[in-house]
Write a protein that holds these residues in place. Structure first.
Motif, PDB file in Angstrom:
ATOM      1  N   HIS A 146       0.892  -1.161  -0.103  1.00 31.31           N
ATOM      2  CA  HIS A 146       0.092   0.077  -0.028  1.00 31.31           C
ATOM      3  C   HIS A 146       0.739   1.132  -0.007  1.00 31.31           C
ATOM      4  CE1 HIS A 146      -2.438   3.284   2.334  1.00 31.31           C
ATOM      5  NE2 HIS A 146      -2.999   3.018   1.130  1.00 31.31           N
ATOM      6  N   GLU A 175      -2.398  -1.544  -3.637  1.00 33.30           N
ATOM      7  CA  GLU A 175      -2.972  -0.354  -3.403  1.00 33.30           C
ATOM      8  C   GLU A 175      -2.240   0.847  -3.452  1.00 33.30           C
ATOM      9  OE1 GLU A 175      -4.360  -0.640   0.437  1.00 33.30           O
ATOM     10  OE2 GLU A 175      -5.840  -2.202  -0.103  1.00 33.30           O
ATOM     11  N   SER A 203      -6.435  -1.797  -5.884  1.00 37.11           N
ATOM     12  CA  SER A 203      -7.162  -0.359  -5.669  1.00 37.11           C
ATOM     13  C   SER A 203      -6.283   0.684  -6.215  1.00 37.11           C
ATOM     14  CB  SER A 203      -7.099  -0.410  -4.139  1.00 37.11           C
ATOM     15  OG  SER A 203      -7.862   0.857  -3.755  1.00 37.11           O
TER      16      SER A 203
END
Length: 333
Positions: A146, A175, A203
């Protein structure tokens, strides 16, 4: 498990970090620590890094958002990230790191000993040069999943460097948040290539960028490709109009993986809503959450959206779209 204290806005100074550092070494149950919005400065972060480098420190998640950190403190932090075996989540948002600070953090990411899974660098005042260093580090990093680079001046040139790395299947990012990074449709061709070639990315936040209909038209090429695994997509405030809604509608009809999309703060108009509703009410649409300014549409469009609610009760249409579940852990301490 005891997660740890939230010490935001507590008027903490560097001297307090000495005691915090001692606590981090002694307390094995202290795994979360939020020190956001305190004037810790580089001196305070240096003291905290002493704890992070200690083998008895069990901290897993640390937020230093808006703590007065600069490039000077990034050298200590970089060394700590290399030696620490437990820290997986680090938020450095709203600090003036600049390209030099980002370079130091990027150096740490290149080491296999660095265990970070989530790194937040939102509003850290870096440019395409900093993006270049980060991109290079991602070629070597195997743990980071992320990454938030929002509200930095990446521009299209910096984003393209990042997307070229994302095209590599060895890049493990899942992400990516690029909200407010001064992007235009010019970067979307490289983005499409990344989305199609990287199976890990699920994402993507592109809100508050001037992508316009042209950029979304290009982006829909990826959404229609079965190799694209995007499940969450943020396109709020991207200058979109009804002209892109036919592309979006076609993409949603054939895409079985996209579950959440945010289209708030765009002027889609009645024709745009009508195009979207044609697919939103059909069983072929797998979308679960749609961000849309319901209150700002005309009565005819509201009737279409009401029909969608009846025909597809599993779809939630939100006027105020939140990022819960998108990896924004530091917002929910």
């Amino acid at each position: 498990m005891h997660e740890g204290p939230t010490l935001t806005c507590c008027d903490l100074k560097p001297i307090h970090c000495l005691h915090l550092s001692e606590a981090l070494i002694r307390n094995k149950r202290l795994v979360f620590l939020n020190l956001s919005t305190n004037n810790l400065s580089d001196d305070g972060v240096k003291l905290l890094c002493k704890a992070l480098e200690h083998p008895d420190c069990c901290l897993e998640r640390l937020s230093l958002a808006n703590s007065g950190l600069t490039k000077v403190g990034c050298e200590d932090l970089s060394l700590a990230l290399i030696s620490n075996k437990r820290l997986t989540h680090l938020c450095l948002a709203d600090n003036f790191l600049g390209d030099d600070g980002i370079t130091l953090i990027s150096d740490a990411l290149k080491y296999p000993q660095c265990t970070l899974k989530s790194l937040v660098l939102r509003s850290c005042h870096f440019t395409p040069l900093g993006s270049e260093y980060l991109s290079t580090s991602l070629l070597h990093n195997k743990s980071l999943t992320h990454l938030d680079l929002g509200s930095n001046s990446l521009q299209d040139s910096g984003a393209k460097l990042l997307f070229h790395v994302l095209q590599q299947r060895t890049c493990n990012l899942q992400e990516l948040e690029l909200m407010g990074c001064i992007l235009t449709s010019e970067c979307c061709v490289d983005l499409v290539s990344a989305l199609v070639n990287n199976p890990n990315l699920c994402s993507l936040q592109l809100g508050n960028n001037n992508l316009k209909d042209t950029g979304v038209h290009i982006l829909c090429d990826a959404l229609r490709n079965p190799n694209c695994n995007i499940q969450r997509l943020g396109l709020e405030h991207c200058g979109l109009t009804s002209a892109c809604c036919q592309d979006l509608s076609t993409s949603l009809h054939g895409n079985q993986k996209l579950l959440r999309i945010n289209l708030t703060k765009n002027t889609l108009g009645y024709e745009g809503i009508r195009n979207l509703c044609e697919v939103l009410g059909s069983p072929e649409c797998k979308l679960e959450v749609l961000g849309l300014d319901k209150e700002k549409v005309d009565e005819k469009a509201k009737k279409l959206l009401e029909a969608v609610r009846v025909n597809n009760p599993l779809l939630v249409i939100k006027s105020h779209y939140d990022n819960e579940g998108s990896g924004c852990w530091w917002q929910y301490f």
